[in-house]
Design an enzyme around this catalytic site. Structure first.
Site, PDB file in Angstrom:
ATOM      1  CB  THR A 186      -0.916   0.281   1.312  1.00  0.00           C
ATOM      2  OG1 THR A 186      -0.143   0.212   2.374  1.00  0.00           O
ATOM      3  CG2 THR A 186      -1.824  -1.060   1.347  1.00  0.00           C
ATOM      4  CD  GLU A 331      -5.262  -2.152   1.474  1.00  0.00           C
ATOM      5  OE1 GLU A 331      -5.339  -1.543   0.549  1.00  0.00           O
ATOM      6  OE2 GLU A 331      -4.740  -1.658   2.461  1.00  0.00           O
ATOM      7  CE  LYS A 444     -14.821  11.876  12.766  1.00  0.00           C
ATOM      8  NZ  LYS A 444     -13.505  11.126  12.669  1.00  0.00           N
ATOM      9  CD1 TRP A 449     -18.725  13.288  11.287  1.00  0.00           C
ATOM     10  CD2 TRP A 449     -18.756  11.651  10.087  1.00  0.00           C
ATOM     11  NE1 TRP A 449     -18.588  12.097  12.216  1.00  0.00           N
ATOM     12  CE2 TRP A 449     -18.362  11.093  11.361  1.00  0.00           C
ATOM     13  CE3 TRP A 449     -18.358  10.527   8.956  1.00  0.00           C
ATOM     14  CZ2 TRP A 449     -17.844   9.784  11.678  1.00  0.00           C
ATOM     15  CZ3 TRP A 449     -17.950   9.266   9.379  1.00  0.00           C
ATOM     16  CH2 TRP A 449     -17.796   8.984  10.636  1.00  0.00           C
TER      17      TRP A 449
HETATM   18  P1  ADP Z   1      -3.132   3.875  -0.162  1.00  0.00           P
HETATM   19  O1  ADP Z   1      -4.338   3.207   0.516  1.00  0.00           O
HETATM   20  O2  ADP Z   1      -2.098   3.462   0.006  1.00  0.00           O
HETATM   21  O3  ADP Z   1      -3.315   5.536  -0.537  1.00  0.00           O
HETATM   22  P2  ADP Z   1      -4.442   3.013  -2.849  1.00  0.00           P
HETATM   23  O4  ADP Z   1      -3.952   3.122  -3.966  1.00  0.00           O
HETATM   24  O5  ADP Z   1      -4.887   1.660  -2.451  1.00  0.00           O
HETATM   25  O6  ADP Z   1      -3.635   3.340  -1.845  1.00  0.00           O
HETATM   26  O7  ADP Z   1      -5.624   3.768  -2.217  1.00  0.00           O
HETATM   27  C1  ADP Z   1      -7.219   3.396  -2.080  1.00  0.00           C
HETATM   28  C2  ADP Z   1      -7.911   4.649  -1.431  1.00  0.00           C
HETATM   29  O8  ADP Z   1      -7.926   5.512  -2.499  1.00  0.00           O
HETATM   30  C3  ADP Z   1      -9.284   4.347  -1.022  1.00  0.00           C
HETATM   31  O9  ADP Z   1      -9.350   3.687   0.211  1.00  0.00           O
HETATM   32  C4  ADP Z   1      -9.991   5.679  -1.236  1.00  0.00           C
HETATM   33  O10 ADP Z   1      -9.943   6.277  -0.178  1.00  0.00           O
HETATM   34  C5  ADP Z   1      -9.061   6.295  -2.325  1.00  0.00           C
HETATM   35  N1  ADP Z   1      -9.990   6.295  -3.596  1.00  0.00           N
HETATM   36  C6  ADP Z   1      -9.732   5.346  -4.487  1.00  0.00           C
HETATM   37  N2  ADP Z   1     -10.600   5.689  -5.633  1.00  0.00           N
HETATM   38  C7  ADP Z   1     -11.326   7.029  -5.186  1.00  0.00           C
HETATM   39  C8  ADP Z   1     -12.302   7.585  -5.714  1.00  0.00           C
HETATM   40  N3  ADP Z   1     -12.720   7.396  -7.066  1.00  0.00           N
HETATM   41  N4  ADP Z   1     -12.924   8.640  -4.976  1.00  0.00           N
HETATM   42  C9  ADP Z   1     -12.569   8.707  -3.555  1.00  0.00           C
HETATM   43  N5  ADP Z   1     -11.499   7.968  -3.160  1.00  0.00           N
HETATM   44  C10 ADP Z   1     -10.929   7.132  -3.959  1.00  0.00           C
END
Ligand code: ADP
Length: 547
Positions: A186, A331, A444, A449
């Protein structure tokens, strides 16, 4: 009674065998680190991936040993995708934008035995090799005559010298489909990096799903450009789905600026492209002043962070390109939801349709999702009530590599394990997910929120704003209040008061930020996402006006 159908494990190598047999002359086009364009076919990928597998055998690499890459999107990287996983080893794609300390940490944690890298990353390899004692061989992804001399990197070979002399025949082994095929850490936007370990089964199922009409809708007629990197979550699975459908693949290499990406799209008649919003921002920034148009591009998947409505509108109205908003995470291999309309939406007004398209979309078959409140109770799917987003499915992690972080799953009343995504979301009655925020980023204020994404989307809709990040700051009465940190477009002007006025009527009064902070740049992480942790650190001495 068991069914009487044949049993065949789902193997990544079978995707390539299929592409070779049925789409052998399908083109793979790559912009190389050297700057030139390289062309060959799926049959060539298959032949050379077999040579890679043979070379790994010759090196005595054991089943499941890790082969790491530090590489752009390109044909040699594709050969490693198939040669490494297909022969039973694990491909570990490393994000070269990470700090060298993190790269060394990750390579050691994964126990990488071999590391293959594009020549642009030689300085990085020189900085980390001494800290990676487990790596027995360093492979420069280049011709033999381009191998750097006196690099100081031990056991360094050129890719072509390493695999090029191997025989081209090889019988791909069959083994348990649950065997690990690739891994990705990640990006560590929050906390320490942890690795998702994908399997042959999860990758092949994800490849089927990604190609579906309501997902990426990939076919043999498409010319597909993954701008999204192969070093992060397998370029959203496109290298696998592309072989499954036999489309043309176009790789941008290291040239990710707006001009280069646009020119490649036009030259290679790209019909479908995928990337994070920041990449498209650069491309639209290049196209608009020069009044450029797309001649073949029809669809683009945008995800990884929230796609601003202004961008979806610009693609659709100014360029006739359909934007598919997608949500996923490392994940989840990574696809979770994708936004396409249903039959009943076709009669709606363009504005109502756009309002749906702004959401992150519906779950793909294979992904179960739910939103829960603080007590773990299901929250209604009414598009308004929000909750913590949980997922489960065959391409969602069960646990992290080496059990890091303990058991991540949360059990429901039936004993089913759900993965808590760390995102807060609403889901409407039609099953459309909308990400409100990451749970760590949501503001918050007085028990209510505020979505930082909503606040950012409004700011970037202002013509003078190039980029915006909304964070919460401590407030004695309301706990937290939002402020918006913005970067202005070159030459554009807007004052604090004008921007705050711009929010009026666009969001509830109490959600309007308390302040605007103008900065020259907003810190971005290794996958192009805003690094709010860093931003909060930079602004730790910031005081709200009037306090
Ligand atoms: P990391 O978690 O290490 O930043 P990831 O590439 O796995 O790397 O990121 C996943 C996260 O990115 C998601 O849990 C979400 O918060 C955000 N995310 C992914 N796609 C979108 C989207 N279309 N809109 C909003 N948030 C997004």
């Amino acid at each position: 009674m068991l069914g009487l159908m044949q049993e065949h494990p789902l193997m990544i190598s079978s995707l390539l065998e299929f592409a070779e047999r049925h789409h052998g002359d399908g083109e793979i086009v790559s912009r190389r680190v050297e700057g030139d364009i390289h062309r060959y076919t799926w049959a060539d990928v298959a032949r050379r991936a077999r040579q890679v597998a043979r070379a790994l055998d010759s090196d005595g690499l054991a089943f499941s040993e890790r082969v790491a890459t530090l590489a752009w999107n390109g044909y040699r990287h594709l050969e490693l995708y198939y040669g490494v996983s297909g022969s039973g080893r694990v491909l570990h794609t490393i994000n070269p934008r990470l700090h060298p300390d993190q790269i060394a940490w990750i390579a050691n944690h994964a126990e990488d035995s071999v590391l293959a890298f594009d020549l642009s990353f030689l300085p990085l390899v020189q900085a980390v090799h001494a800290r990676c004692p487990n790596v027995r061989k360093w492979i420069a992804l280049c011709d033999a005559d381009k191998l750097p001399q006196d690099s100081g990197v031990p056991n360094l070979v050129s890719y072509e010298a390493w695999m090029g002399t191997q025989p081209t025949d090889y019988a791909w082994p069959k083994f348990d489909e649950n065997t690990a095929s690739s891994m990705c850490y990640t990006s560590g936007t929050t906390g320490n990096p942890k690795a998702a370990l994908y399997s042959h089964r999860s990758s092949v199922l994800h490849a089927y799903a990604a190609a579906l009409p309501d997902v990426m809708c990939l076919s043999a007629r498409d010319s597909v450009l993954p701008v999204v990197p192969m070093f992060h979550v397998n370029a959203w699975g496109i290298p696998y789905s592309a072989a499954m459908v036999g489309c043309k693949l176009v790789f941008p290499g290291p040239a990710l600026d707006g001009k280069s990406v646009y020119e490649l799209i036009e030259a290679e008649k790209v019909t479908f492209a995928a990337g994070v919003p920041t990449v498209w921002q650069m491309m639209l920034g290049h196209m608009k002043p020069a009044n450029l148009r797309f001649s073949t591009l029809k669809r683009t998947v945008i995800g990884g962070s929230a796609c601003p409505p202004a961008m979806i509108g610009a693609f659709q109205d100014d360029y006739g390109v359909e934007v598919l908003h997608a949500w996923g995470m490392t994940e989840m291999s990574p696809l979770g939801t994708l936004c396409t309309l249903k039959n009943k939406h076709m009669e709606m007004s363009p504005q109502d349709r756009l309002n749906i398209r702004l959401k992150q979309g519906r779950a793909i078959f294979g992904v179960d999702m739910k939103i829960v409140d603080g007590d773990g109770q299901d929250v209604t799917w009414d598009g308004k009530a929000y909750g913590d987003l949980y997922v489960k499915g065959p391409w969602v992690v069960r646990e992290y590599f080496k059990g890091e972080g303990g058991d991540p799953l949360v059990k429901d009343a039936n004993g089913q394990g759900w993965f808590p995504t760390g995102d807060v979301a609403t889901i409407d009655a039609d099953g459309y997910l909308q990400i409100t925020d990451r749970s760590k980023d949501v503001i918050k204020s007085g028990g209510e929120w505020i979505s930082s994404i909503d606040i950012e989307n409004i700011a970037v809709a202002h013509p003078a704003i190039a980029m915006a990040a909304c964070i919460g700051v401590r407030h004695p009465k309301w706990d937290e209040r939002p402020i918006v940190v913005v970067v202005k477009k070159p030459g554009a002007e807007v004052t604090r008061e004008e921007l705050l006025k711009f929010y009026e009527g666009k969001t509830a009064k109490w959600q309007i930020p308390d302040d605007v902070v103008f900065v020259d740049a907003i810190p971005l992480g290794a996958t192009g996402k805003i690094l709010k942790t860093r931003l909060r650190e930079t602004l730790k001495d910031y005081k709200l006006p009037g306090l």
